[in-house]
Design a protein around this motif. Structure first.
Motif, mmCIF file in Angstrom:
data_model
loop_
_atom_site.group_PDB
_atom_site.id
_atom_site.type_symbol
_atom_site.label_atom_id
_atom_site.label_comp_id
_atom_site.label_asym_id
_atom_site.label_seq_id
_atom_site.Cartn_x
_atom_site.Cartn_y
_atom_site.Cartn_z
ATOM 1 N N ALA A 48 0.638 -1.513 0.007
ATOM 2 C CA ALA A 48 -0.045 -0.053 0.033
ATOM 3 C C ALA A 48 0.877 1.203 -0.027
ATOM 4 O O ALA A 48 0.564 2.318 -0.580
ATOM 5 C CB ALA A 48 -0.919 -0.048 1.076
ATOM 6 N N VAL A 49 1.946 1.072 0.652
ATOM 7 C CA VAL A 49 2.993 2.397 0.794
ATOM 8 C C VAL A 49 3.950 2.464 -0.523
ATOM 9 O O VAL A 49 3.987 3.437 -0.957
ATOM 10 C CB VAL A 49 3.632 2.445 2.058
ATOM 11 C CG1 VAL A 49 4.718 3.421 2.302
ATOM 12 C CG2 VAL A 49 2.621 2.638 3.295
ATOM 13 N N VAL A 50 4.590 1.335 -0.470
ATOM 14 C CA VAL A 50 5.574 1.416 -1.516
ATOM 15 C C VAL A 50 5.288 1.255 -2.986
ATOM 16 O O VAL A 50 5.900 1.861 -3.903
ATOM 17 C CB VAL A 50 6.704 0.234 -1.086
ATOM 18 C CG1 VAL A 50 7.735 -0.155 -2.129
ATOM 19 C CG2 VAL A 50 7.195 0.233 0.239
ATOM 20 N N LEU A 51 4.339 0.646 -3.411
ATOM 21 C CA LEU A 51 3.747 0.516 -4.599
ATOM 22 C C LEU A 51 2.534 1.342 -5.055
ATOM 23 O O LEU A 51 2.051 1.153 -6.244
ATOM 24 C CB LEU A 51 3.337 -1.114 -4.817
ATOM 25 C CG LEU A 51 4.212 -2.226 -4.604
ATOM 26 C CD1 LEU A 51 3.826 -3.612 -4.939
ATOM 27 C CD2 LEU A 51 5.564 -1.949 -5.454
ATOM 28 N N LYS A 52 2.368 2.231 -4.501
ATOM 29 C CA LYS A 52 1.313 3.258 -4.947
ATOM 30 C C LYS A 52 1.740 4.059 -6.168
ATOM 31 O O LYS A 52 0.563 3.936 -6.995
ATOM 32 C CB LYS A 52 1.341 4.413 -3.946
ATOM 33 C CG LYS A 52 0.261 5.489 -4.000
ATOM 34 C CD LYS A 52 0.157 6.446 -3.088
ATOM 35 C CE LYS A 52 -1.001 7.378 -3.174
ATOM 36 N NZ LYS A 52 -1.280 8.493 -2.178
ATOM 37 N N PRO A 53 2.722 4.248 -6.546
ATOM 38 C CA PRO A 53 2.807 4.882 -7.986
ATOM 39 C C PRO A 53 2.740 3.549 -8.899
ATOM 40 O O PRO A 53 2.149 4.080 -9.859
ATOM 41 C CB PRO A 53 4.447 5.379 -7.991
ATOM 42 C CG PRO A 53 5.013 5.243 -6.784
ATOM 43 C CD PRO A 53 3.903 4.347 -5.852
ATOM 44 N N PHE A 54 3.141 2.659 -8.696
ATOM 45 C CA PHE A 54 2.747 1.405 -9.643
ATOM 46 C C PHE A 54 1.379 1.075 -9.763
ATOM 47 O O PHE A 54 1.043 0.792 -11.165
ATOM 48 C CB PHE A 54 3.699 0.430 -9.237
ATOM 49 C CG PHE A 54 5.334 0.438 -9.438
ATOM 50 C CD1 PHE A 54 5.718 0.695 -10.508
ATOM 51 C CD2 PHE A 54 5.745 0.542 -8.151
ATOM 52 C CE1 PHE A 54 7.233 0.855 -10.523
ATOM 53 C CE2 PHE A 54 7.305 0.816 -8.197
ATOM 54 C CZ PHE A 54 8.056 0.834 -9.210
ATOM 55 N N ARG A 55 0.797 1.224 -8.518
ATOM 56 C CA ARG A 55 -0.713 0.938 -8.863
ATOM 57 C C ARG A 55 -1.384 1.942 -9.619
ATOM 58 O O ARG A 55 -2.541 1.749 -10.266
ATOM 59 C CB ARG A 55 -1.276 0.818 -7.532
ATOM 60 C CG ARG A 55 -2.629 0.353 -7.261
ATOM 61 C CD ARG A 55 -2.945 0.144 -5.930
ATOM 62 N NE ARG A 55 -2.873 1.376 -4.757
ATOM 63 C CZ ARG A 55 -1.838 1.290 -3.829
ATOM 64 N NH1 ARG A 55 -1.278 0.282 -3.746
ATOM 65 N NH2 ARG A 55 -1.742 2.393 -3.155
ATOM 66 N N GLN A 56 -1.006 3.414 -9.329
ATOM 67 C CA GLN A 56 -1.534 4.297 -9.948
ATOM 68 C C GLN A 56 -1.363 4.271 -11.567
ATOM 69 O O GLN A 56 -2.217 4.623 -12.405
ATOM 70 C CB GLN A 56 -1.156 5.711 -9.322
ATOM 71 C CG GLN A 56 -1.372 6.158 -8.235
ATOM 72 C CD GLN A 56 -1.009 7.372 -7.721
ATOM 73 O OE1 GLN A 56 0.204 7.745 -8.309
ATOM 74 N NE2 GLN A 56 -1.801 7.967 -6.831
ATOM 75 N N GLN A 57 -0.292 3.797 -11.850
ATOM 76 C CA GLN A 57 -0.148 3.882 -13.400
ATOM 77 C C GLN A 57 -0.898 2.547 -14.162
ATOM 78 O O GLN A 57 -1.283 2.801 -15.038
ATOM 79 C CB GLN A 57 1.502 3.203 -13.698
ATOM 80 C CG GLN A 57 2.426 4.617 -13.083
ATOM 81 C CD GLN A 57 3.932 3.940 -13.357
ATOM 82 O OE1 GLN A 57 4.190 2.956 -13.667
ATOM 83 N NE2 GLN A 57 4.727 5.178 -13.388
ATOM 84 N N ALA A 58 -0.899 1.530 -13.258
ATOM 85 C CA ALA A 58 -1.872 0.573 -13.784
ATOM 86 C C ALA A 58 -3.034 0.749 -13.988
ATOM 87 O O ALA A 58 -3.917 0.490 -14.657
ATOM 88 C CB ALA A 58 -1.674 -0.815 -12.666
ATOM 89 N N SER A 59 -3.654 1.591 -12.795
ATOM 90 C CA SER A 59 -5.113 2.000 -12.793
ATOM 91 C C SER A 59 -5.435 2.947 -14.098
ATOM 92 O O SER A 59 -6.120 3.044 -14.724
ATOM 93 C CB SER A 59 -5.437 2.862 -11.595
ATOM 94 O OG SER A 59 -6.625 3.265 -11.546
ATOM 95 N N ALA A 60 -4.357 3.835 -14.249
ATOM 96 C CA ALA A 60 -4.409 4.711 -15.358
ATOM 97 C C ALA A 60 -4.355 3.973 -16.766
ATOM 98 O O ALA A 60 -5.134 4.477 -17.760
ATOM 99 C CB ALA A 60 -3.252 5.842 -15.404
ATOM 100 N N ALA A 61 -3.763 2.938 -16.702
ATOM 101 C CA ALA A 61 -3.428 2.143 -18.061
ATOM 102 C C ALA A 61 -4.811 1.523 -18.432
ATOM 103 O O ALA A 61 -5.606 1.388 -19.530
ATOM 104 C CB ALA A 61 -2.350 0.955 -18.116
ATOM 105 N N ILE A 62 -5.351 0.868 -17.225
ATOM 106 C CA ILE A 62 -6.745 0.187 -17.387
ATOM 107 C C ILE A 62 -8.076 1.399 -17.846
ATOM 108 O O ILE A 62 -8.548 0.853 -18.637
ATOM 109 C CB ILE A 62 -7.216 -0.590 -16.049
ATOM 110 C CG1 ILE A 62 -6.088 -1.590 -15.941
ATOM 111 C CG2 ILE A 62 -8.756 -0.767 -16.337
ATOM 112 C CD1 ILE A 62 -6.394 -2.296 -14.383
#
Length: 103
Positions: A48-62
């Motif tokens: 939840a803390v470390v992977l926030k930017p990666f999660r946002q990129q994945a969400s934007a791609a979807i």
């Protein structure tokens, strides 16, 4: 690709947390379930803390793929939507002499 990267990173964090619980001494057969639970909770918090930017990129791609799909559907069914809009107008239900088919 962003979703795959996020999934791999999240899996690696879980495996790292599971290895950490094993190194801390939760190695016995009866401790394995506890080790998995601790690793899952720890990896959830870390992700939840470390992977926030990666999660946002994945969400934007979807979201981008969904928007593209919607645009393709609109372009493909543009004529059908125009016909539907024509039929949905209230004056389409009224005859030329002013009477309506609806009672």
């Amino acid at each position: 690709m962003a979703m795959v990267r996020y999934l791999i990173l999240r899996t690696l964090i879980f495996v790292g947390c599971l290895a950490a619980t094993w190194l801390l001494g939760l190695r016995d057969r009866e401790d394995q379930f506890l080790a998995v639970i601790i690793a899952a909770v720890a990896s959830l918090a870390i992700s939840a803390v470390v992977l926030k930017p990666f999660r946002q990129q994945a969400s934007a791609a979807i979201a981008e793929r969904v928007d593209q799909r919607v645009e393709r559907k609109r372009a493909a069914s543009g004529d059908e939507l125009a016909e539907d809009a024509e039929l949905d107008r209230p004056e389409a239900a009224t005859k030329r002499d002013g009477t309506s088919d609806f009672r």
